[in-house]
Design an enzyme around this catalytic site. Structure first.
Site, PDB file in Angstrom:
ATOM      1  N   HIS A   1       0.369  -1.345  -0.303  1.00  0.00           N
ATOM      2  CA  HIS A   1       0.136   0.009   0.292  1.00  0.00           C
ATOM      3  C   HIS A   1       1.315   1.074   0.090  1.00  0.00           C
ATOM      4  O   HIS A   1       0.674   1.941  -0.667  1.00  0.00           O
ATOM      5  CB  HIS A   1      -1.118   0.461   0.956  1.00  0.00           C
ATOM      6  CG  HIS A   1      -2.070  -0.758   1.130  1.00  0.00           C
ATOM      7  ND1 HIS A   1      -2.527  -1.271   0.524  1.00  0.00           N
ATOM      8  CD2 HIS A   1      -1.985  -2.166   2.277  1.00  0.00           C
ATOM      9  CE1 HIS A   1      -3.202  -2.232   0.055  1.00  0.00           C
ATOM     10  NE2 HIS A   1      -3.083  -3.087   1.380  1.00  0.00           N
TER      11      HIS A   1
ATOM     12  N   ASP B   1      -2.243 -10.374  -1.909  1.00  0.00           N
ATOM     13  CA  ASP B   1      -3.297 -10.255  -0.845  1.00  0.00           C
ATOM     14  C   ASP B   1      -4.219  -9.749  -0.987  1.00  0.00           C
ATOM     15  O   ASP B   1      -4.748  -9.819  -2.600  1.00  0.00           O
ATOM     16  CB  ASP B   1      -2.352  -9.049  -0.696  1.00  0.00           C
ATOM     17  CG  ASP B   1      -2.601  -8.287   0.781  1.00  0.00           C
ATOM     18  OD1 ASP B   1      -2.063  -8.599   1.382  1.00  0.00           O
ATOM     19  OD2 ASP B   1      -3.768  -7.633   0.928  1.00  0.00           O
TER      20      ASP B   1
ATOM     21  N   HIS C   1      -6.993  -7.141  -0.336  1.00  0.00           N
ATOM     22  CA  HIS C   1      -6.336  -6.383  -0.684  1.00  0.00           C
ATOM     23  C   HIS C   1      -5.764  -5.506  -1.672  1.00  0.00           C
ATOM     24  O   HIS C   1      -4.752  -5.911  -2.482  1.00  0.00           O
ATOM     25  CB  HIS C   1      -5.582  -5.298   0.208  1.00  0.00           C
ATOM     26  CG  HIS C   1      -6.608  -5.515   2.006  1.00  0.00           C
ATOM     27  ND1 HIS C   1      -6.238  -6.018   2.691  1.00  0.00           N
ATOM     28  CD2 HIS C   1      -7.732  -5.105   1.792  1.00  0.00           C
ATOM     29  CE1 HIS C   1      -7.007  -6.502   3.829  1.00  0.00           C
ATOM     30  NE2 HIS C   1      -8.059  -5.864   3.556  1.00  0.00           N
TER      31      HIS C   1
ATOM     32  N   TYR D   1      -3.596 -12.239   8.130  1.00  0.00           N
ATOM     33  CA  TYR D   1      -3.762 -11.592   9.891  1.00  0.00           C
ATOM     34  C   TYR D   1      -4.454 -12.488  10.910  1.00  0.00           C
ATOM     35  O   TYR D   1      -4.599 -12.280  12.583  1.00  0.00           O
ATOM     36  CB  TYR D   1      -4.233 -10.526  10.322  1.00  0.00           C
ATOM     37  CG  TYR D   1      -4.000  -9.610   9.286  1.00  0.00           C
ATOM     38  CD1 TYR D   1      -3.137  -8.728  10.147  1.00  0.00           C
ATOM     39  CD2 TYR D   1      -4.972  -9.680   8.097  1.00  0.00           C
ATOM     40  CE1 TYR D   1      -2.276  -7.614   8.380  1.00  0.00           C
ATOM     41  CE2 TYR D   1      -3.808  -8.159   6.740  1.00  0.00           C
ATOM     42  CZ  TYR D   1      -2.921  -6.646   7.719  1.00  0.00           C
ATOM     43  OH  TYR D   1      -2.058  -6.960   6.323  1.00  0.00           O
TER      44      TYR D   1
HETATM   45  C1  SP5 Z   1      -1.520  -5.010   4.100  1.00  0.00           C
HETATM   46  C2  SP5 Z   1      -2.252  -4.918   3.913  1.00  0.00           C
HETATM   47  O1  SP5 Z   1      -2.905  -6.517   3.907  1.00  0.00           O
HETATM   48  N1  SP5 Z   1      -3.303  -4.384   4.471  1.00  0.00           N
HETATM   49  C3  SP5 Z   1      -4.438  -3.900   5.019  1.00  0.00           C
HETATM   50  C4  SP5 Z   1      -4.676  -3.004   5.449  1.00  0.00           C
HETATM   51  C5  SP5 Z   1      -6.662  -3.138   5.589  1.00  0.00           C
HETATM   52  N2  SP5 Z   1      -7.000  -2.111   6.366  1.00  0.00           N
HETATM   53  C6  SP5 Z   1      -8.158  -2.208   6.972  1.00  0.00           C
HETATM   54  C7  SP5 Z   1      -7.904  -1.838   8.229  1.00  0.00           C
HETATM   55  C8  SP5 Z   1      -9.867  -1.665   7.431  1.00  0.00           C
HETATM   56  C9  SP5 Z   1     -10.597  -1.407   9.235  1.00  0.00           C
HETATM   57  N3  SP5 Z   1     -10.171  -2.364   9.875  1.00  0.00           N
HETATM   58  C10 SP5 Z   1     -10.874  -2.816  10.403  1.00  0.00           C
HETATM   59  C11 SP5 Z   1     -11.308  -4.906  11.187  1.00  0.00           C
HETATM   60  C12 SP5 Z   1     -12.357  -5.077  11.373  1.00  0.00           C
HETATM   61  N4  SP5 Z   1     -12.520  -6.227  12.138  1.00  0.00           N
HETATM   62 ZN    ZN Z   2      -4.232  -7.283   2.750  1.00  0.00          ZN
END
Ligand code: SP5
Ligand code: ZN
Length: 365
Positions: free
Chosen positions: A176, A212, A214, A340
């Site tokens: 990112h 990934d 995302h 994660y």
């Molecule tokens: C490297 C990578 O995978 N980065 C991912 C970043 C996305 N994060 C978004 C987080 C959104 C808020 N998290 C809420 C979690 C609810 N389970």
């Molecule tokens: Zn990711």
């Protein structure tokens, strides 16, 4: 699935400094949550890789030029110095702000056409570089950020030296992070640094394949107008409401000389193995058509069914098959991105890299 010993001979590039980054949560919608990009991710992966027989090797230290080949000087300087400035400014002690987090963002709405400039106040500076509130900086962050970049560069150097595959256990992740900005739990773009290193070492064309969950908006932006590095990604559809929200759509295909060298395949929430593997196969077909002397695999395991950060539903067996598809293309430098679910993360990494090894064996038979 038996994984014992399956990764013998695979170099895993790793440095303990990658554990020193402790973001201590993320600010989401104005409140600090626990966050999921934790040091235990790396130890879980390392344990699984070691059990599977992989060989752990240290990274070589690289100078700033390796970073500046991909990132602006201002971003690198900011990451290297902001924690010292933050503590010197008394933010932890006097205000209870124990991590660096941005507060004002120089969006077009604020600047109204005027150029952004580094603001005087330390607490206003993070907003110039950090585009979200979820990507915190603390005492050991810079050491980890630099070590992760070193790991990625070393994995690229191993390929240049003749290795058929290598894996960089990068933490924090990187996809990112763009030329001048960070976010999404990423600071420097490890995969882009590896891809650029492969190009600089003589590879004519390089492909980054990003699995990934995302979209890797940072990697896309680094190479968007270039034809020498293809970027392809399969990810959960940002149009369905998922991070990075503003990028990762199918209509983004590159610009200028890079037209046609970017390929995004967004998938609906809930997508499972079959459609995901079909998309990975499409990315591989494009890489084959584009031609690549080396592949950087942006290896995020957050498409896993049990992962808390994405709604994709991909099994470890499918990740293994994806690894095999990618491994058949060219030598592979795999770079750790997201993932994660601590309970399955190690198994998924081992499965993917086992597939990569199988694909390499098939391609070179
Ligand atoms: C490297 C990578 O995978 N980065 C991912 C970043 C996305 N994060 C978004 C987080 C959104 C808020 N998290 C809420 C979690 C609810 N389970
Ligand atoms: Zn990711």
């Amino acid at each position: 699935m038996s994984i014992e010993g399956s990764l013998s001979g695979l170099p895993v590039v790793w440095h303990e400094d990658c554990l020193r980054h402790e973001p201590a949560g993320e600010v989401w919608l104005g409140q600090r949550d626990a966050g999921t990009e934790v040091p235990a991710r790396a130890t879980a992966i390392l344990r699984a890789l070691t059990a599977a027989g992989a060989t752990v090797v240290p990274p070589q230290a690289h100078d700033r030029d390796a970073l500046l080949a991909v990132h602006d000087q201002g971003l690198v300087d900011h990451l290297a110095t902001i924690w010292a400035d933050w503590t010197a400014g008394g933010y932890p002690r006097e205000y209870g702000r124990d991590r660096v987090v941005p507060y004002v963002f120089p969006t077009p709405a604020l600047l109204a056409g005027m150029p952004p400039r580094l603001p005087a106040a330390t607490h206003a500076q993070p907003g110039l570089y950090c585009y979200d509130t979820m990507t915190l900086i603390g005492p050991g962050s810079w050491e980890a950020i630099r070590a992760a970049a070193d790991c990625a560069r070393t994995a690229a150097a191993l390929l240049t030296g003749g290795a058929s595959a290598a894996y960089a256990l990068c933490r924090p992740p990187g996809h990112h992070a763009g030329p001048a900005g960070y976010g999404g739990s990423c600071y420097l773009n490890n995969a882009a640094i590896a891809a650029q290193a492969l190009r600089s070492a003589g590879a004519g064309t390089v492909a980054v394949i990003d699995i990934d969950a995302h979209h890797g908006n940072g990697t896309q932006s680094v190479f968007y107008d270039r034809a020498d590095v293809f970027y392809g990604s399969v990810h959960v559809d940002p149009a369905a409401g998922w991070f990075p929200h503003y990028l990762g759509f199918g209509r983004e295909t590159g610009s200028g000389a890079g037209r046609g060298s970017t390929l995004n395949i967004p998938l609906a929430p809930g997508t499972g193995d079959d459609a995901w593997l079909t998309a990975v196969g499409q990315l591989c077909d494009h890489v084959r058509a584009h031609g690549a002397e080396a592949v950087v695999l942006s290896l995020g395991l957050d498409a896993a069914a049990a992962d808390p950060e994405s709604p994709l539903q991909v099994t470890a067996a499918a990740y293994r098959q994806a690894g095999e598809l990618v491994g058949q293309l060219a030598p592979v430098a795999a770079v750790q991105e997201g993932g994660y679910d601590l309970g399955s993360l190690g198994e998924y990494v081992v499965a993917t890299l086992t597939g990569v090894q199988a694909g390499r064996a098939r391609a070179t038979a």
